[in-house]
Write a protein that holds these residues in place. Structure first.
Motif, mmCIF file in Angstrom:
data_model
loop_
_atom_site.group_PDB
_atom_site.id
_atom_site.type_symbol
_atom_site.label_atom_id
_atom_site.label_comp_id
_atom_site.label_asym_id
_atom_site.label_seq_id
_atom_site.Cartn_x
_atom_site.Cartn_y
_atom_site.Cartn_z
ATOM 1 N N PRO A 1 0.817 -1.222 0.000
ATOM 2 C CA PRO A 1 0.000 0.000 0.000
ATOM 3 C C PRO A 1 0.847 1.268 0.000
ATOM 4 O O PRO A 1 0.386 2.321 -0.428
ATOM 5 N N LEU A 2 2.079 1.152 0.469
ATOM 6 C CA LEU A 2 2.965 2.321 0.514
ATOM 7 C C LEU A 2 3.390 2.763 -0.876
ATOM 8 O O LEU A 2 3.835 3.895 -1.059
ATOM 9 N N ALA A 3 3.278 1.862 -1.862
ATOM 10 C CA ALA A 3 3.688 2.175 -3.239
ATOM 11 C C ALA A 3 2.503 2.154 -4.188
ATOM 12 O O ALA A 3 2.664 1.958 -5.387
ATOM 13 N N ALA A 4 1.312 2.399 -3.654
ATOM 14 C CA ALA A 4 0.094 2.255 -4.458
ATOM 15 C C ALA A 4 -0.078 3.366 -5.485
ATOM 16 O O ALA A 4 -0.698 3.163 -6.535
ATOM 17 N N ASP A 5 0.432 4.553 -5.212
ATOM 18 C CA ASP A 5 0.269 5.695 -6.122
ATOM 19 C C ASP A 5 1.643 6.170 -6.563
ATOM 20 O O ASP A 5 2.234 7.060 -5.939
ATOM 21 N N PRO A 6 2.191 5.607 -7.648
ATOM 22 C CA PRO A 6 3.587 5.898 -7.998
ATOM 23 C C PRO A 6 3.863 7.341 -8.418
ATOM 24 O O PRO A 6 4.891 7.897 -8.070
ATOM 25 N N VAL A 7 2.964 7.976 -9.171
ATOM 26 C CA VAL A 7 3.158 9.359 -9.606
ATOM 27 C C VAL A 7 1.817 10.082 -9.499
ATOM 28 O O VAL A 7 0.847 9.703 -10.165
ATOM 29 N N THR A 8 1.774 11.109 -8.656
ATOM 30 C CA THR A 8 0.505 11.793 -8.401
ATOM 31 C C THR A 8 0.726 13.290 -8.225
ATOM 32 O O THR A 8 1.812 13.737 -7.869
ATOM 33 N N VAL A 9 -0.335 14.046 -8.475
ATOM 34 C CA VAL A 9 -0.373 15.458 -8.110
ATOM 35 C C VAL A 9 -0.994 15.532 -6.728
ATOM 36 O O VAL A 9 -2.021 14.896 -6.463
ATOM 37 N N ARG A 10 -0.365 16.290 -5.837
ATOM 38 C CA ARG A 10 -0.817 16.359 -4.440
ATOM 39 C C ARG A 10 -1.144 17.801 -4.046
ATOM 40 O O ARG A 10 -0.436 18.735 -4.414
ATOM 41 N N ILE A 11 -2.196 17.924 -3.258
ATOM 42 C CA ILE A 11 -2.532 19.192 -2.618
ATOM 43 C C ILE A 11 -2.815 18.899 -1.161
ATOM 44 O O ILE A 11 -3.693 18.095 -0.833
ATOM 45 N N ASP A 12 -2.015 19.502 -0.275
ATOM 46 C CA ASP A 12 -2.117 19.238 1.155
ATOM 47 C C ASP A 12 -2.042 17.740 1.432
ATOM 48 O O ASP A 12 -2.745 17.208 2.281
ATOM 49 N N GLY A 13 -1.208 17.036 0.692
ATOM 50 C CA GLY A 13 -0.995 15.607 0.888
ATOM 51 C C GLY A 13 -1.973 14.717 0.164
ATOM 52 O O GLY A 13 -1.680 13.545 -0.078
ATOM 53 N N ALA A 14 -3.146 15.227 -0.183
ATOM 54 C CA ALA A 14 -4.173 14.408 -0.825
ATOM 55 C C ALA A 14 -3.944 14.338 -2.333
ATOM 56 O O ALA A 14 -3.381 15.246 -2.946
ATOM 57 N N VAL A 15 -4.416 13.234 -2.937
ATOM 58 C CA VAL A 15 -4.226 13.001 -4.368
ATOM 59 C C VAL A 15 -5.313 13.694 -5.174
ATOM 60 O O VAL A 15 -6.499 13.589 -4.865
ATOM 61 N N VAL A 16 -4.903 14.398 -6.217
ATOM 62 C CA VAL A 16 -5.849 15.003 -7.154
ATOM 63 C C VAL A 16 -6.198 13.959 -8.210
ATOM 64 O O VAL A 16 -5.310 13.390 -8.856
ATOM 65 N N HIS A 17 -7.472 13.696 -8.385
ATOM 66 C CA HIS A 17 -7.914 12.695 -9.354
ATOM 67 C C HIS A 17 -7.805 13.249 -10.760
ATOM 68 O O HIS A 17 -8.457 14.231 -11.113
ATOM 69 N N LEU A 18 -6.962 12.622 -11.579
ATOM 70 C CA LEU A 18 -6.791 13.052 -12.964
ATOM 71 C C LEU A 18 -7.132 11.940 -13.948
ATOM 72 O O LEU A 18 -6.760 12.014 -15.112
#
Length: 428
Positions: free
Chosen positions: A121-138
């Motif tokens: 689970p620590l490697a579940a999101d390999p490349v993401t845009v983050r705002i305040d730590g949360a993932v932006v859904h693209l």
């Protein structure tokens, strides 16, 4: 139970199990050193007393093997038990908090490729845009629970976009992200140039080319989801982040994606374009250590370093540099000569401990992790393509000074203060 709570529990369990498994692994390594030394001692003793030493050796080996096996088993068992009862303060997943993200980022930099293979689970999101730590859904479709809606978070964004890419073992928090830090480059560019900063987090333990490919696709989706046409796109990368940016631009250009046409400039801060000396030393050092029984466990431990770290030996940014090659083979590092993205300006900043880059100490140590010629992309045998006037040397500084420096920011501002006129890009 909510999706966010499920993710929080999964990440906490993974951290607990990982911590104890690493302790167990360390015990196994110490055991290997102990046995190598004792085996050599008993061989010498046997030369003097003959076969009479055999019962003593058998007793010794039985006891020590049992002790180390017990330590290893207990550590792994404690990890499984701790994972069940472990908790994390607050109601957010560790990856969405600054403390948790920093810890996970360090772990990923060291063994992130292995964790991805194990579907951690620590490697579940390999490349993401983050705002305040949360993932932006693209992605396509409705916004999943626990993700941010780009239409909401980027409402009011401008056509000037600055993408910031952190380095090895870091996260977006390395920039001082959050809007409260006066030295955050992204926030300062928003104030001074009206640009909209976008902070990307990636698993820095993966191959640079894998992260580059995913970043290229992410930026294509970002441009398509942007509320206004993107008229000016800038990529700023610290350390490994500069290599990931180069890889993404190259792969996107080959795939004829839309976003490279909007790139006006790239800025690399302490990026090892020609390789990093510490990884080069680790590569040859691990070979030397594994050749001696007493130090072989340390050599094997050193060889556990991630694919991302290994790519830093020569500054490798494409698949051909590592695919089908033996990672621990000695010899020159593979690094294909990949040109800088055409149609954009490319800038770099190199730092040295010494104020004068020509000082022997500065030439030998650079900024502590990257040498100045590598950051400038200019070596005896390789040239990345930066022009002489497109660089800056920061003296009396170290590798991480480059993340927050008034002098560096002022130079970045001067480079970006004249945006290029172009038609807006909206993605495929």
């Amino acid at each position: 139970m909510s999706v966010v709570e499920d993710r929080r529990r999964a990440e906490v369990r993974a951290l607990a199990e990982l911590g104890c498994s690493e302790i167990a692994g360390a015990a196994d390594g110490v055991h290997g050193v102990h046995r190598a030394i004792s085996d050599r001692v008993f061989r010498y003793v046997r030369l003097g007393v003959g076969p009479a030493v055999a019962p003593v050796r058998a007793l010794h080996d039985g006891i020590t093997d049992g002790v180390y096996a017990t330590i290893s088993t207990v550590a792994r068992t404690v990890g499984r038990v701790a994972a069940v009862g472990a908790d994390w303060p607050g109601d957010r997943p560790p990856s969405e908090t600054m403390r948790g993200a920093t810890l996970i980022g360090a772990v990923l930099g060291l063994i992130g490729d292995d964790l991805e293979t194990r579907a951690s689970p620590l490697a579940a999101d390999p490349v993401t845009v983050r705002i305040d730590g949360a993932v932006v859904h693209l992605g396509e479709g409705p916004v999943p629970p626990g993700r941010l809606d780009p239409a909401e978070v980027f409402d009011g964004a401008t056509g000037r976009v600055v993408v910031l890419l952190h380095g090895l073992t870091e996260t977006e928090h390395a920039w001082g992200v959050g809007g409260l830090e006066a030295d955050d480059y992204g926030v300062r560019l928003a104030v001074d140039l009206g640009a909209t900063p976008v902070y990307v987090r990636y698993n820095s333990g993966r191959h640079i080319s894998d992260n580059g490919r995913d970043l290229a696709e992410l930026l294509e989706r970002l441009v398509a989801a942007w509320p206004v046409p993107v008229t000016d796109l800038v990529l700023i990368g610290h350390s490994m982040g500069g290599l990931v940016a180069r890889s993404a631009a190259h792969l996107a250009d080959e795939a004829v994606m839309a976003w490279p046409a909007a790139v006006s400039a790239t800025v690399s801060l302490g990026t090892p374009h020609l390789g990093a000396p510490l990884e080069q030393a680790a590569h040859y050092g691990s070979a030397a250590l594994t050749a001696i029984p007493e130090t072989a466990p340390f050599g094997r431990l050193l060889r556990r370093r991630s694919a991302g770290i290994r790519d830093l030996r020569g500054g490798s940014i494409v698949d051909e540099d590592w695919r089908g090659r033996e990672a621990d083979a000695l010899g020159a590092a593979a690094a294909a000569e990949i040109p800088l993205l055409e149609g954009a300006e490319h800038y770099f900043v190199a730092a040295t401990f010494t104020r004068d880059a020509r000082h022997p100490v500065g030439r030998l140590l650079g900024d502590g992790l990257v040498l100045a010629p590598s950051a400038a992309g200019r070596g005896k045998a390789r040239r990345i393509g930066f022009t002489a006037e497109a660089g800056m040397h920061l003296g009396g500084a170290h590798h991480f000074t480059l993340l927050r420096s008034d002098a560096v920011y002022e130079r970045i501002l001067s480079w970006l203060d004249q945006p290029r006129e172009r038609a807006g890009v909206t993605g495929a």
